[in-house]
Design an enzyme around this catalytic site. Structure first.
Site, PDB file in Angstrom:
ATOM      1  N   LEU A  77       0.743  -1.813  -0.374  1.00 41.47           N
ATOM      2  CA  LEU A  77      -0.489  -0.160  -0.325  1.00 41.47           C
ATOM      3  C   LEU A  77       0.897   1.159  -0.531  1.00 41.47           C
ATOM      4  O   LEU A  77       0.394   2.183   0.233  1.00 41.47           O
ATOM      5  CB  LEU A  77      -0.931   0.063   1.357  1.00 41.47           C
ATOM      6  CG  LEU A  77      -1.623  -1.269   1.083  1.00 41.47           C
ATOM      7  CD1 LEU A  77      -2.982  -1.044   2.808  1.00 41.47           C
ATOM      8  CD2 LEU A  77      -2.863  -1.299   0.138  1.00 41.47           C
ATOM      9  N   TYR A 128       2.316  10.854 -11.379  1.00 40.09           N
ATOM     10  CA  TYR A 128       1.975  10.224 -10.830  1.00 40.09           C
ATOM     11  C   TYR A 128       1.338   8.907 -11.040  1.00 40.09           C
ATOM     12  O   TYR A 128       1.450   7.784 -11.131  1.00 40.09           O
ATOM     13  CB  TYR A 128       1.207  10.825  -9.675  1.00 40.09           C
ATOM     14  CG  TYR A 128      -0.190  10.160  -8.544  1.00 40.09           C
ATOM     15  CD1 TYR A 128       0.555   9.355  -8.088  1.00 40.09           C
ATOM     16  CD2 TYR A 128      -1.208   9.800  -9.198  1.00 40.09           C
ATOM     17  CE1 TYR A 128       0.262   8.280  -6.620  1.00 40.09           C
ATOM     18  CE2 TYR A 128      -2.087   8.564  -8.580  1.00 40.09           C
ATOM     19  CZ  TYR A 128      -1.321   7.634  -7.468  1.00 40.09           C
ATOM     20  OH  TYR A 128      -2.457   7.136  -6.507  1.00 40.09           O
ATOM     21  N   LYS A 130       2.905   5.048 -10.905  1.00 38.74           N
ATOM     22  CA  LYS A 130       2.295   3.374 -10.864  1.00 38.74           C
ATOM     23  C   LYS A 130       1.528   2.782 -11.823  1.00 38.74           C
ATOM     24  O   LYS A 130       2.306   1.493 -11.586  1.00 38.74           O
ATOM     25  CB  LYS A 130       0.489   3.823 -10.741  1.00 38.74           C
ATOM     26  CG  LYS A 130       0.194   4.601  -9.427  1.00 38.74           C
ATOM     27  CD  LYS A 130       0.962   3.900  -7.949  1.00 38.74           C
ATOM     28  CE  LYS A 130       0.406   4.525  -6.334  1.00 38.74           C
ATOM     29  NZ  LYS A 130      -0.075   3.406  -5.511  1.00 38.74           N
ATOM     30  N   ASN A 185     -11.230   7.791  -5.973  1.00 34.88           N
ATOM     31  CA  ASN A 185     -10.761   8.550  -4.950  1.00 34.88           C
ATOM     32  C   ASN A 185     -11.111   7.567  -3.513  1.00 34.88           C
ATOM     33  O   ASN A 185     -12.491   7.009  -3.650  1.00 34.88           O
ATOM     34  CB  ASN A 185     -11.518   9.895  -4.754  1.00 34.88           C
ATOM     35  CG  ASN A 185     -10.306  10.589  -5.590  1.00 34.88           C
ATOM     36  OD1 ASN A 185      -9.882  10.936  -5.475  1.00 34.88           O
ATOM     37  ND2 ASN A 185     -11.091  10.801  -7.055  1.00 34.88           N
ATOM     38  N   PRO A 232     -46.937  12.892  38.706  1.00 37.13           N
ATOM     39  CA  PRO A 232     -47.942  11.999  39.395  1.00 37.13           C
ATOM     40  C   PRO A 232     -49.151  12.902  38.706  1.00 37.13           C
ATOM     41  O   PRO A 232     -49.603  14.112  39.239  1.00 37.13           O
ATOM     42  CB  PRO A 232     -47.389  11.772  40.649  1.00 37.13           C
ATOM     43  CG  PRO A 232     -45.779  11.796  40.557  1.00 37.13           C
ATOM     44  CD  PRO A 232     -45.993  12.756  40.117  1.00 37.13           C
ATOM     45  N   GLY A 233     -50.394  11.903  39.077  1.00 40.79           N
ATOM     46  CA  GLY A 233     -51.324  12.799  38.832  1.00 40.79           C
ATOM     47  C   GLY A 233     -51.971  13.037  37.027  1.00 40.79           C
ATOM     48  O   GLY A 233     -53.229  14.036  37.009  1.00 40.79           O
ATOM     49  N   VAL A 234     -50.921  13.795  36.652  1.00 36.87           N
ATOM     50  CA  VAL A 234     -50.746  14.118  35.769  1.00 36.87           C
ATOM     51  C   VAL A 234     -51.035  14.043  33.998  1.00 36.87           C
ATOM     52  O   VAL A 234     -51.093  12.948  33.423  1.00 36.87           O
ATOM     53  CB  VAL A 234     -49.550  15.145  35.279  1.00 36.87           C
ATOM     54  CG1 VAL A 234     -49.655  15.768  33.756  1.00 36.87           C
ATOM     55  CG2 VAL A 234     -48.878  16.445  36.084  1.00 36.87           C
TER      56      VAL A 234
END
Length: 370
Positions: free
Chosen positions: A53, A103, A107, A132, A281-283
């Protein structure tokens, strides 16, 4: 199996090393530009497979292309030949090998050296002409528009676009690594194959910038992109990898009143939104009906009593649920509904609605159940 990775500190190599480390049957040794030919010689004596690589793609001087891409490949093949070994080499070339530039020429020359090595020794080679590559750990402001855009947008920095209509071809790092490992594991590999990593994503530079910007904006708007599959899935993962740790979290707006609080968590473009609310509670919360809008409730803490009344027939129904026994309670168009905390502690309820709340068209109409 013992494998050698050259260019071991590079973007692709870091991801490959991480994947290979997840396996108990692979022993990885590495070679970097800081090491010399003597060490390379020692490493090559003991490996069964080579991921070659290492390479140069953005040097200060063009002659560095030949040194980093062509000459190192020649050294590797010469050492293996001299040792009388037969080692499968997978080489990361580039689609630029098809073009006449310094380049690409370096390669292509490396490819030809590997082909000659294969003919002379009978060794298998696998050549991947990659477009890419993007994904986590790719260096920004170097040679990748994806990495640069993700980094800058995640850091609230400006991006520069010279030609928004320019098209680019991309492959995702996990797909690259997957195919590399598949070649390593295969017992039936054809020599001199130009590996074709799929899928290849093609889009314009402008489109790329727009999608990444939308990811960033979603942390404020709460509207997520469609990140469950395909290109947006892998690009979103890439964008997130550029966040600094202090940006791993972000605040939400809390709406509080005497009943408890309500918090919106996530909104989607076509599948509604997720929220949660609390009740003391209770709502009782709710007391309305919808013509089309639907919801799913899940009590995660406490004891809830859901009551329903049909707005035309006046039919009545109720269901009780607790956080200890998870149950979805669904609202149905045309039925008024409310939920009461009938327990002794604060109740917490998750809520999914099939659409993002629109204050101009809320589809929510008050209707008492008693």
């Amino acid at each position: 199996m013992r494998v050698l990775i050259t260019g071991a500190n590079g973007f692709i190599a870091k991801n490959l090393r991480t994947h290979l480390a997840e396996r108990s049957d692979i022993d990885v040794v590495t070679f970097t530009r800081e090491q010399g030919n003597d060490e390379l010689n020692s490493l090559l004596k003991s490996v069964d497979f080579i991921f070659h690589l290492a390479g140069v793609n953005r040097p200060e001087h063009n002659d560095e292309f030949k040194i980093g891409n062509t000459d190192l490949t020649h050294v590797i093949c010469s050492i293996i030949d001299r040792l009388g070994l037969n080692i499968h080499i997978l080489y990361t070339s580039s689609i630029q090998a098809e073009f006449d530039n310094p380049y690409g020429s370096s390669k292509l020359a490396a490819e030809n050296i590997l082909k000659e090595y294969s003919v002379k020794t009978g060794a298998v080679i696998s050549l991947f002409r990659l477009p890419n590559v993007f994904g986590k750990w790719c260096k920004p402001n170097y040679n990748s528009a994806v990495a640069t855009f993700c980094h800058n947008i995640a850091h609230e920095l400006p991006i520069q676009i010279n030609d928004a209509s320019s098209r680019i071809s991309l492959v995702y790092i996990d797909d690259v690594v997957r195919d590399f490992i598949k070649v390593m594991d295969s017992d039936d590999v054809v020599m001199a194959v130009y590996g074709n990593v799929q899928p290849v994503y093609q889009l314009t530079v402008g489109e790329l910038a727009e999608v990444i910007s939308a990811f960033n904006q979603g942390r404020t708007s709460l509207i997520t992109e469609r990140v469950g599959e395909g290109f947006e899935r892998v690009l979103h993962a890439t964008y997130l990898s550029y966040l600094e740790p202090d940006k791993f979290s972000y605040p939400l707006i809390k709406h509080s009143d005497p009943r408890g609080m309500f918090v919106e968590m996530l909104k989607t473009k076509d599948s509604g939104q997720i929220s949660y609310f609390t009740a003391y509670p209770g709502v009782t919360r709710g007391g309305h009906y919808h013509h089309t809008k639907t919801e799913k409730f899940l009590v995660v803490k406490g004891h809830a009593l859901f009551k329903f009344r049909h707005v035309d027939s006046n039919d009545y129904y109720e269901v009780s649920t607790t956080g200890d026994e998870p149950m979805i309670v669904e609202t149905v168009p045309g039925w008024s509904h409310d939920v009461t905390n009938v327990g002794n502690d604060e109740m917490i309820v998750m809520l999914w609605a099939n659409e993002i709340f629109d204050p101009e068209n809320p589809d929510t109409f008050t209707y008492g159940l008693d």
